[in-house]
Design a protein around this motif. Structure first.
Motif, PDB file in Angstrom:
ATOM      1  N   GLU A 245       0.825  -1.206   0.000  1.00  0.00           N
ATOM      2  CA  GLU A 245       0.000   0.000   0.000  1.00  0.00           C
ATOM      3  C   GLU A 245       0.861   1.259   0.000  1.00  0.00           C
ATOM      4  N   ASN A 246       1.936   1.242   0.767  1.00  0.00           N
ATOM      5  CA  ASN A 246       2.860   2.373   0.795  1.00  0.00           C
ATOM      6  C   ASN A 246       3.473   2.590  -0.586  1.00  0.00           C
ATOM      7  N   VAL A 247       3.888   1.518  -1.239  1.00  0.00           N
ATOM      8  CA  VAL A 247       4.458   1.612  -2.586  1.00  0.00           C
ATOM      9  C   VAL A 247       3.416   2.157  -3.560  1.00  0.00           C
ATOM     10  N   PHE A 248       2.180   1.707  -3.437  1.00  0.00           N
ATOM     11  CA  PHE A 248       1.103   2.196  -4.300  1.00  0.00           C
ATOM     12  C   PHE A 248       1.050   3.722  -4.275  1.00  0.00           C
ATOM     13  N   TRP A 249       1.032   4.308  -3.087  1.00  0.00           N
ATOM     14  CA  TRP A 249       0.920   5.766  -2.962  1.00  0.00           C
ATOM     15  C   TRP A 249       2.200   6.475  -3.389  1.00  0.00           C
ATOM     16  N   LEU A 250       3.355   5.892  -3.117  1.00  0.00           N
ATOM     17  CA  LEU A 250       4.616   6.505  -3.540  1.00  0.00           C
ATOM     18  C   LEU A 250       4.758   6.480  -5.062  1.00  0.00           C
ATOM     19  N   VAL A 251       4.319   5.411  -5.692  1.00  0.00           N
ATOM     20  CA  VAL A 251       4.349   5.319  -7.158  1.00  0.00           C
ATOM     21  C   VAL A 251       3.439   6.393  -7.756  1.00  0.00           C
ATOM     22  N   ARG A 252       2.259   6.573  -7.186  1.00  0.00           N
ATOM     23  CA  ARG A 252       1.339   7.623  -7.669  1.00  0.00           C
ATOM     24  C   ARG A 252       1.970   9.003  -7.495  1.00  0.00           C
TER      25      ARG A 252
ATOM     26  N   ASN B 259       3.101   5.208 -12.351  1.00  0.00           N
ATOM     27  CA  ASN B 259       2.121   4.161 -12.657  1.00  0.00           C
ATOM     28  C   ASN B 259       1.856   4.145 -14.166  1.00  0.00           C
ATOM     29  N   LYS B 260       2.816   3.629 -14.905  1.00  0.00           N
ATOM     30  CA  LYS B 260       2.796   3.677 -16.364  1.00  0.00           C
ATOM     31  C   LYS B 260       2.196   2.441 -17.019  1.00  0.00           C
ATOM     32  N   LYS B 261       2.016   1.373 -16.269  1.00  0.00           N
ATOM     33  CA  LYS B 261       1.512   0.107 -16.813  1.00  0.00           C
ATOM     34  C   LYS B 261       2.336  -0.339 -18.029  1.00  0.00           C
ATOM     35  N   LEU B 262       3.636  -0.380 -17.846  1.00  0.00           N
ATOM     36  CA  LEU B 262       4.538  -0.808 -18.919  1.00  0.00           C
ATOM     37  C   LEU B 262       4.127  -2.195 -19.413  1.00  0.00           C
ATOM     38  N   GLN B 263       4.214  -2.399 -20.721  1.00  0.00           N
ATOM     39  CA  GLN B 263       3.715  -3.647 -21.301  1.00  0.00           C
ATOM     40  C   GLN B 263       4.785  -4.530 -21.913  1.00  0.00           C
ATOM     41  N   GLY B 264       5.990  -4.001 -22.130  1.00  0.00           N
ATOM     42  CA  GLY B 264       7.038  -4.778 -22.774  1.00  0.00           C
ATOM     43  C   GLY B 264       7.899  -5.554 -21.786  1.00  0.00           C
TER      44      GLY B 264
ATOM     45  N   PHE C  10       8.803  -6.647  -6.258  1.00  0.00           N
ATOM     46  CA  PHE C  10       8.236  -6.800  -7.598  1.00  0.00           C
ATOM     47  C   PHE C  10       6.710  -6.923  -7.555  1.00  0.00           C
ATOM     48  N   ASP C  11       6.179  -7.623  -6.571  1.00  0.00           N
ATOM     49  CA  ASP C  11       4.721  -7.720  -6.426  1.00  0.00           C
ATOM     50  C   ASP C  11       4.103  -6.355  -6.134  1.00  0.00           C
ATOM     51  N   ALA C  12       4.738  -5.582  -5.273  1.00  0.00           N
ATOM     52  CA  ALA C  12       4.216  -4.252  -4.929  1.00  0.00           C
ATOM     53  C   ALA C  12       4.230  -3.324  -6.140  1.00  0.00           C
ATOM     54  N   LEU C  13       5.277  -3.391  -6.942  1.00  0.00           N
ATOM     55  CA  LEU C  13       5.351  -2.552  -8.146  1.00  0.00           C
ATOM     56  C   LEU C  13       4.258  -2.928  -9.137  1.00  0.00           C
ATOM     57  N   GLN C  14       3.972  -4.215  -9.253  1.00  0.00           N
ATOM     58  CA  GLN C  14       2.890  -4.666 -10.124  1.00  0.00           C
ATOM     59  C   GLN C  14       1.548  -4.136  -9.615  1.00  0.00           C
ATOM     60  N   LYS C  15       1.273  -4.308  -8.319  1.00  0.00           N
ATOM     61  CA  LYS C  15       0.007  -3.845  -7.742  1.00  0.00           C
ATOM     62  C   LYS C  15      -0.153  -2.337  -7.859  1.00  0.00           C
ATOM     63  N   ALA C  16       0.964  -1.624  -7.860  1.00  0.00           N
ATOM     64  CA  ALA C  16       0.920  -0.162  -7.968  1.00  0.00           C
ATOM     65  C   ALA C  16       0.734   0.310  -9.404  1.00  0.00           C
TER      66      ALA C  16
ATOM     67  N   VAL D  37       2.970  -0.083 -12.047  1.00  0.00           N
ATOM     68  CA  VAL D  37       4.172   0.279 -12.794  1.00  0.00           C
ATOM     69  C   VAL D  37       4.265  -0.566 -14.058  1.00  0.00           C
ATOM     70  N   TYR D  38       3.943  -1.855 -13.947  1.00  0.00           N
ATOM     71  CA  TYR D  38       3.892  -2.764 -15.084  1.00  0.00           C
ATOM     72  C   TYR D  38       2.711  -3.697 -14.892  1.00  0.00           C
ATOM     73  N   LEU D  39       2.368  -4.447 -15.919  1.00  0.00           N
ATOM     74  CA  LEU D  39       1.195  -5.306 -15.864  1.00  0.00           C
ATOM     75  C   LEU D  39       1.421  -6.558 -15.033  1.00  0.00           C
ATOM     76  N   ASP D  40       2.605  -7.175 -15.179  1.00  0.00           N
ATOM     77  CA  ASP D  40       2.870  -8.436 -14.497  1.00  0.00           C
ATOM     78  C   ASP D  40       4.374  -8.586 -14.293  1.00  0.00           C
ATOM     79  N   ASP D  41       4.768  -9.137 -13.157  1.00  0.00           N
ATOM     80  CA  ASP D  41       6.208  -9.254 -12.918  1.00  0.00           C
ATOM     81  C   ASP D  41       6.873 -10.320 -13.783  1.00  0.00           C
ATOM     82  N   THR D  42       6.096 -11.070 -14.560  1.00  0.00           N
ATOM     83  CA  THR D  42       6.704 -11.988 -15.534  1.00  0.00           C
ATOM     84  C   THR D  42       7.361 -11.224 -16.683  1.00  0.00           C
ATOM     85  N   GLN D  43       7.076  -9.933 -16.802  1.00  0.00           N
ATOM     86  CA  GLN D  43       7.708  -9.091 -17.818  1.00  0.00           C
ATOM     87  C   GLN D  43       9.182  -8.840 -17.508  1.00  0.00           C
ATOM     88  N   ILE D  44       9.585  -9.042 -16.267  1.00  0.00           N
ATOM     89  CA  ILE D  44      10.963  -8.769 -15.851  1.00  0.00           C
ATOM     90  C   ILE D  44      11.862  -9.857 -16.417  1.00  0.00           C
ATOM     91  N   LYS D  45      12.710  -9.460 -17.341  1.00  0.00           N
ATOM     92  CA  LYS D  45      13.606 -10.409 -18.012  1.00  0.00           C
ATOM     93  C   LYS D  45      15.056 -10.230 -17.583  1.00  0.00           C
TER      94      LYS D  45
END
Length: 126
Positions: free
Chosen positions: A43-50, A55-60, A86-92, A94-102
């Motif tokens: 929750e803290n990460v959610f507000w800090l990201v905002r 909160n760009k919802k990166l897709q690549g 990584f879970d907190a960044l996803q919930k906030a 930043v990206y759609l899913d942490d499986t995007q992290i390569k």
């Protein structure tokens, strides 16, 4: 590229909470869920990201570099921070899913009172 400064995340040991749930009089099972500490961090990460407009919802595909400033001189496995971070960044958002992290790199940068992480996230081509 997204640059963020976030609080020191809970380790995987503190992120998950397990309890025994009785199913019947003779049967029980272990239930694992995100701990209160993990939920509070997310929750803290959610507000800090905002606040940092990240909160760009990166897709690549993503590359993440995490500079870790630990809260004290105790021995630590820095890889134990990935899951909660990584879970907190996803919930906030930043990206759609942490499986995007390569590609990711965790760098121990020393001690800072309270600890923190400074990270950069960028989309990459594979």
């Amino acid at each position: 590229m997204i640059n963020l400064t976030l609080p020191y995340p809970p380790t995987v040991n503190h992120y998950w909470q397990s309890s025994v749930k009785r199913v019947t009089a003779n049967k029980s099972r272990v239930v694992t869920r995100v701990s209160e500490k993990g939920k509070a961090f997310a929750e803290n990460v959610f507000w800090l990201v905002r606040e940092q407009k990240a909160n760009k919802k990166l897709q690549g595909n993503l590359k993440i570099e995490v500079n870790i400033y630990v809260p004290d001189n105790r021995r630590r496995d820095i890889d134990n921070l990935c899951k909660s971070l990584f879970d907190a960044l996803q919930k906030a958002g930043v990206y759609l899913d942490d499986t995007q992290i390569k590609d990711y790199r965790m760098i121990h940068c020393g001690v800072v009172k309270g600890g923190k992480v400074v990270l950069s996230i960028e989309e990459i081509e594979l």
